[in-house]
Write an enzyme that holds these catalytic residues in place. Structure first.
Site, PDB file in Angstrom:
ATOM      1  N   HIS A  95      -9.297  -1.681 -23.875  1.00  0.00           N
ATOM      2  CA  HIS A  95      -9.455  -2.539 -22.706  1.00  0.00           C
ATOM      3  C   HIS A  95      -9.642  -3.985 -23.166  1.00  0.00           C
ATOM      4  O   HIS A  95     -10.422  -4.236 -24.095  1.00  0.00           O
ATOM      5  CB  HIS A  95     -10.671  -2.117 -21.875  1.00  0.00           C
ATOM      6  CG  HIS A  95     -10.397  -0.919 -21.007  1.00  0.00           C
ATOM      7  ND1 HIS A  95     -11.105  -0.672 -19.847  1.00  0.00           N
ATOM      8  CD2 HIS A  95      -9.488   0.079 -21.105  1.00  0.00           C
ATOM      9  CE1 HIS A  95     -10.635   0.432 -19.282  1.00  0.00           C
ATOM     10  NE2 HIS A  95      -9.655   0.907 -20.034  1.00  0.00           N
TER      11      HIS A  95
ATOM     12  N   TYR B  76     -17.765  -4.015 -12.674  1.00  0.00           N
ATOM     13  CA  TYR B  76     -19.224  -4.120 -12.534  1.00  0.00           C
ATOM     14  C   TYR B  76     -19.486  -4.824 -11.207  1.00  0.00           C
ATOM     15  O   TYR B  76     -19.134  -5.982 -11.042  1.00  0.00           O
ATOM     16  CB  TYR B  76     -19.823  -4.952 -13.677  1.00  0.00           C
ATOM     17  CG  TYR B  76     -19.794  -4.285 -15.035  1.00  0.00           C
ATOM     18  CD1 TYR B  76     -18.643  -4.288 -15.821  1.00  0.00           C
ATOM     19  CD2 TYR B  76     -20.928  -3.653 -15.543  1.00  0.00           C
ATOM     20  CE1 TYR B  76     -18.622  -3.675 -17.075  1.00  0.00           C
ATOM     21  CE2 TYR B  76     -20.913  -3.054 -16.806  1.00  0.00           C
ATOM     22  CZ  TYR B  76     -19.759  -3.066 -17.549  1.00  0.00           C
ATOM     23  OH  TYR B  76     -19.736  -2.454 -18.788  1.00  0.00           O
TER      24      TYR B  76
ATOM     25  N   PRO C 102     -27.973   0.610 -19.744  1.00  0.00           N
ATOM     26  CA  PRO C 102     -26.558   0.786 -20.100  1.00  0.00           C
ATOM     27  C   PRO C 102     -25.624  -0.297 -19.534  1.00  0.00           C
ATOM     28  O   PRO C 102     -24.452  -0.320 -19.844  1.00  0.00           O
ATOM     29  CB  PRO C 102     -26.202   2.153 -19.522  1.00  0.00           C
ATOM     30  CG  PRO C 102     -27.346   2.609 -18.723  1.00  0.00           C
ATOM     31  CD  PRO C 102     -28.492   1.720 -18.955  1.00  0.00           C
TER      32      PRO C 102
ATOM     33  N   LYS D  68     -24.315  -1.108 -24.613  1.00  0.00           N
ATOM     34  CA  LYS D  68     -24.753  -1.406 -25.983  1.00  0.00           C
ATOM     35  C   LYS D  68     -25.472  -0.258 -26.692  1.00  0.00           C
ATOM     36  O   LYS D  68     -25.577  -0.272 -27.914  1.00  0.00           O
ATOM     37  CB  LYS D  68     -25.695  -2.625 -25.955  1.00  0.00           C
ATOM     38  CG  LYS D  68     -24.984  -3.916 -25.634  1.00  0.00           C
ATOM     39  CD  LYS D  68     -23.920  -4.234 -26.661  1.00  0.00           C
ATOM     40  CE  LYS D  68     -22.897  -5.226 -26.141  1.00  0.00           C
ATOM     41  NZ  LYS D  68     -21.615  -5.090 -26.807  1.00  0.00           N
TER      42      LYS D  68
ATOM     43  N   TYR E  41     -20.041  -8.811 -25.114  1.00  0.00           N
ATOM     44  CA  TYR E  41     -19.545  -7.511 -24.648  1.00  0.00           C
ATOM     45  C   TYR E  41     -18.744  -6.806 -25.754  1.00  0.00           C
ATOM     46  O   TYR E  41     -18.873  -5.599 -25.944  1.00  0.00           O
ATOM     47  CB  TYR E  41     -18.664  -7.699 -23.407  1.00  0.00           C
ATOM     48  CG  TYR E  41     -18.405  -6.415 -22.639  1.00  0.00           C
ATOM     49  CD1 TYR E  41     -17.218  -5.705 -22.787  1.00  0.00           C
ATOM     50  CD2 TYR E  41     -19.373  -5.905 -21.770  1.00  0.00           C
ATOM     51  CE1 TYR E  41     -16.985  -4.527 -22.088  1.00  0.00           C
ATOM     52  CE2 TYR E  41     -19.150  -4.729 -21.061  1.00  0.00           C
ATOM     53  CZ  TYR E  41     -17.957  -4.047 -21.226  1.00  0.00           C
ATOM     54  OH  TYR E  41     -17.743  -2.868 -20.537  1.00  0.00           O
TER      55      TYR E  41
HETATM   56  P1  FAS Z   1     -29.657  10.433 -29.190  1.00  0.00           P
HETATM   57  O1  FAS Z   1     -30.797  10.479 -28.212  1.00  0.00           O
HETATM   58  O2  FAS Z   1     -28.260  10.464 -28.677  1.00  0.00           O
HETATM   59  O3  FAS Z   1     -29.771  11.654 -30.217  1.00  0.00           O
HETATM   60  C1  FAS Z   1     -31.028  12.060 -30.724  1.00  0.00           C
HETATM   61  C2  FAS Z   1     -30.898  13.511 -31.168  1.00  0.00           C
HETATM   62  O4  FAS Z   1     -32.142  13.906 -31.766  1.00  0.00           O
HETATM   63  C3  FAS Z   1     -30.653  14.458 -29.998  1.00  0.00           C
HETATM   64  O5  FAS Z   1     -29.611  15.349 -30.324  1.00  0.00           O
HETATM   65  C4  FAS Z   1     -31.988  15.185 -29.838  1.00  0.00           C
HETATM   66  O6  FAS Z   1     -31.829  16.509 -29.386  1.00  0.00           O
HETATM   67  C5  FAS Z   1     -32.517  15.166 -31.264  1.00  0.00           C
HETATM   68  N1  FAS Z   1     -33.983  15.268 -31.339  1.00  0.00           N
HETATM   69  C6  FAS Z   1     -34.892  14.677 -30.538  1.00  0.00           C
HETATM   70  N2  FAS Z   1     -36.145  14.996 -30.942  1.00  0.00           N
HETATM   71  C7  FAS Z   1     -36.005  15.803 -32.036  1.00  0.00           C
HETATM   72  C8  FAS Z   1     -36.914  16.450 -32.886  1.00  0.00           C
HETATM   73  N3  FAS Z   1     -38.249  16.335 -32.724  1.00  0.00           N
HETATM   74  N4  FAS Z   1     -36.428  17.208 -33.899  1.00  0.00           N
HETATM   75  C9  FAS Z   1     -35.078  17.307 -34.108  1.00  0.00           C
HETATM   76  N5  FAS Z   1     -34.156  16.719 -33.321  1.00  0.00           N
HETATM   77  C10 FAS Z   1     -34.627  15.971 -32.293  1.00  0.00           C
HETATM   78  N6  FAS Z   1     -25.301   4.036 -23.950  1.00  0.00           N
HETATM   79  C11 FAS Z   1     -24.214   3.300 -23.633  1.00  0.00           C
HETATM   80  O7  FAS Z   1     -23.760   2.506 -24.453  1.00  0.00           O
HETATM   81  N7  FAS Z   1     -23.604   3.463 -22.403  1.00  0.00           N
HETATM   82  C12 FAS Z   1     -24.058   4.380 -21.485  1.00  0.00           C
HETATM   83  O8  FAS Z   1     -23.507   4.518 -20.404  1.00  0.00           O
HETATM   84  C13 FAS Z   1     -25.181   5.167 -21.794  1.00  0.00           C
HETATM   85  N8  FAS Z   1     -25.636   6.112 -20.910  1.00  0.00           N
HETATM   86  C14 FAS Z   1     -26.743   6.853 -21.239  1.00  0.00           C
HETATM   87  C15 FAS Z   1     -27.240   7.846 -20.365  1.00  0.00           C
HETATM   88  C16 FAS Z   1     -28.378   8.588 -20.699  1.00  0.00           C
HETATM   89  C17 FAS Z   1     -28.900   9.640 -19.744  1.00  0.00           C
HETATM   90  C18 FAS Z   1     -29.038   8.366 -21.929  1.00  0.00           C
HETATM   91  C19 FAS Z   1     -30.293   9.142 -22.292  1.00  0.00           C
HETATM   92  C20 FAS Z   1     -28.540   7.409 -22.805  1.00  0.00           C
HETATM   93  C21 FAS Z   1     -27.390   6.656 -22.471  1.00  0.00           C
HETATM   94  N9  FAS Z   1     -26.852   5.699 -23.344  1.00  0.00           N
HETATM   95  C22 FAS Z   1     -25.772   4.960 -23.049  1.00  0.00           C
HETATM   96  C23 FAS Z   1     -27.450   5.461 -24.607  1.00  0.00           C
HETATM   97  C24 FAS Z   1     -26.963   6.529 -25.536  1.00  0.00           C
HETATM   98  O9  FAS Z   1     -25.571   6.513 -25.621  1.00  0.00           O
HETATM   99  C25 FAS Z   1     -27.665   6.294 -26.844  1.00  0.00           C
HETATM  100  O10 FAS Z   1     -27.643   4.921 -27.208  1.00  0.00           O
HETATM  101  C26 FAS Z   1     -27.106   7.109 -27.980  1.00  0.00           C
HETATM  102  O11 FAS Z   1     -27.078   8.456 -27.589  1.00  0.00           O
HETATM  103  C27 FAS Z   1     -28.019   6.881 -29.180  1.00  0.00           C
HETATM  104  O12 FAS Z   1     -27.705   7.820 -30.122  1.00  0.00           O
HETATM  105  P2  FAS Z   1     -28.863   8.399 -31.060  1.00  0.00           P
HETATM  106  O13 FAS Z   1     -29.636   7.259 -31.637  1.00  0.00           O
HETATM  107  O14 FAS Z   1     -28.176   9.350 -31.951  1.00  0.00           O
HETATM  108  O15 FAS Z   1     -29.896   9.145 -30.088  1.00  0.00           O
HETATM  109  C1  PHB Z   2     -19.554   4.539 -19.173  1.00  0.00           C
HETATM  110  O1  PHB Z   2     -18.321   4.657 -19.122  1.00  0.00           O
HETATM  111  O2  PHB Z   2     -20.340   5.515 -19.208  1.00  0.00           O
HETATM  112  C2  PHB Z   2     -20.158   3.159 -19.215  1.00  0.00           C
HETATM  113  C3  PHB Z   2     -19.316   2.079 -19.402  1.00  0.00           C
HETATM  114  C4  PHB Z   2     -19.871   0.800 -19.439  1.00  0.00           C
HETATM  115  C5  PHB Z   2     -21.236   0.634 -19.287  1.00  0.00           C
HETATM  116  C6  PHB Z   2     -22.071   1.728 -19.099  1.00  0.00           C
HETATM  117  C7  PHB Z   2     -21.526   3.007 -19.066  1.00  0.00           C
HETATM  118  O3  PHB Z   2     -21.763  -0.623 -19.310  1.00  0.00           O
END
Ligand code: FAS
Ligand code: PHB
Length: 390
Positions: A72, A201, A293, A297, A385
């Site tokens: 994009h 957005y 989100p 980032k 971005y």
């Molecule tokens: P994660 O949280 O992904 O992974 C951590 C891992 O550690 C998990 O598998 C968990 O099960 C494991 N864990 C936890 N505690 C543990 C323990 N005690 N022992 C062993 N394992 C354990 N980011 C965006 O850029 N755009 C988005 O739209 C977006 N939407 C999101 C929506 C939600 C609901 C959430 C929660 C996050 C969102 N994020 C988004 C952010 C997300 O993408 C995170 O930045 C990304 O998953 C970070 O990756 P990790 O640091 O690996 O953490």
């Molecule tokens: C998504 O596609 O999940 C998404 C894209 C852009 C954002 C947040 C989430 O800023």
């Protein structure tokens, strides 16, 4: 059991770090609390910066992304009943972002790790990092009722916001910064074509909305919702009506509705823990910081931390130098805080805040009007971005 780096968490941080280390001949074991299916089923982020793609390339895990990802070169801001396109490529000398779901990225990294025969312990319970203040750290965990100990040189806390790593650090050694937002995001996935070829957005009196996608036939949509809303409060029909009501007619007319196959509400917060290193324990990704989100980032910041820590650990083993790991926390935090600021700014600009008042809303309108009519202001949004330099 012994390994050079014990990684807690099989999210994007842990899996990407583990693959990069293994490719450099550095042994590692990933300990994951959840089941493999749960890890593979998570629906989260959708936008990758070029720096993240480059790192996936370096991990030799970008083949599917190269084939399925959607490049994009612009986004649209929707306000005042019309779309305003921000030409990101023009404003950044040709840079763009890749739309590719985190679910797919996790699948790619899990497949790569299993193909390489690397050890991931799923359903590892009561994981506990020990001795990271000294020279001989270890990680204890339970599997099928048996307690195991992994002796290692370093521990990477890649276990997300609710993980054990940050909680294992003495309170006096860590400072946290936090801002909770008075609303959440209700997100759905539906097997319908996206309403627009790029992300939208939307800032609307009824609240923020985001039109995103996972492919040309799978759409990802979000609407801002009250923090105490429950998913069961939102039927598909209510969601589609609310989404279309927050978009300009030229976009709303192209929303194709259909049954959602994923629906969830995520709270929004900004959070940073400092420092990100405690002796031989390193905090990585969501274990150290959380962003709303809005700026896309979260996942990209996790990759940013992985890059710095990977470089540092590779230096330890290949050049016997600790300069890289000594600089990890400061380098990572410098980039983290700029992304935290950008995510806070995008969130503050585009959402409706209950306590903003008429003055606050007029300031938002003035800033949006300035943003889309000033090349300098648009360029600032665009360079953040696509991701600031490492
Ligand atoms: P994660 O949280 O992904 O992974 C951590 C891992 O550690 C998990 O598998 C968990 O099960 C494991 N864990 C936890 N505690 C543990 C323990 N005690 N022992 C062993 N394992 C354990 N980011 C965006 O850029 N755009 C988005 O739209 C977006 N939407 C999101 C929506 C939600 C609901 C959430 C929660 C996050 C969102 N994020 C988004 C952010 C997300 O993408 C995170 O930045 C990304 O998953 C970070 O990756 P990790 O640091 O690996 O953490
Ligand atoms: C998504 O596609 O999940 C998404 C894209 C852009 C954002 C947040 C989430 O800023």
């Amino acid at each position: 059991m012994r390994t050079q780096v014990a990684i807690i968490g099989a999210g994007p941080s842990g899996l990407l770090l583990g693959q990069l280390l293994a490719n450099s001949g550095i042994s590692n074991i990933v300990l994951e609390r959840a089941t493999r299916d749960h890890v593979l089923g998570r629906v989260r982020a959708g936008v990758l910066e070029q720096g993240t793609i480059d790192l996936l390339d370096e991990a030799d895990a970008a083949q599917r992304l190269r084939g399925k990802g959607l490049r994009h070169e612009g986004i649209s801001l929707a306000f005042g009943n019309r779309l305003h396109r921000i030409d990101i490529a023009d404003l950044t000398g040709g840079k763009g972002v890749m739309v590719y779901g985190q679910t797919e990225l996790t699948r790619d990294l899990v497949d790569k790790r299993e193909l390489a025969g690397l050890t991931t312990v799923y359903e590892a319970l009561n994981v506990e990092p020990h001795g990271f203040g000294g020279e001989a750290p270890s990680v204890a965990y339970e599997k099928d009722g048996v307690t195991h100990h992994i002796h290692c040189d370093f521990i990477a806390g890649c276990d997300g916001f609710h993980g054990i790593s940050r909680k294992s650090v003495p309170e006096a050694a860590i400072k946290t910064y936090e801002r909770a937002y008075p609303f959440g995001w209700l997100g759905i996935l539906a097997e319908v074509p996206p309403a627009h070829h790029e992300l939208i957005y939307a800032s609307h009196p009824k609240g923020f909305a985001l039109c995103s996608m996972r492919s040309t036939h799978r759409s990802r949509y979000y609407v801002q919702c009250p923090i105490d809303d429950k998913v069961e409060d939102w039927s598909d029909d209510r969601f589609w009506d609310e989404l279309r009501g927050r978009l300009p007619p030229e976009a709303a007319a192209h929303v194709v509705t259909g049954p959602s196959f994923e629906k969830s509400i995520a709270p929004l917060r900004s959070f940073v823990a400092e420092p990100m290193r405690f002796g031989r324990l390193f905090l990585v990704g969501d274990a150290a910081h959380i962003v709303p989100p809005t700026g896309a980032k979260g996942l990209n910041l996790a990759a940013s931390d992985v890059r710095y820590l990977y470089w540092g650990l590779r230096e330890v083993y290949q050049e016997k130098s600790e300069a890289g790991i000594d600089a990890y926390s400061e380098k990572a935090l410098s980039r983290v805080w700029k992304a935290v600021r950008f995510s806070w700014w995008m969130t503050s600009l585009l959402h409706r805040f209950p306590d903003a008042g008429d003055f606050g809303r007029r300031i938002q309108e003035a800033e949006l009007d300035y943003l889309v009519h000033s090349r300098a202001a648009s360029a600032s949004l665009a360079e953040n971005y696509v991701g600031l330099p490492y």
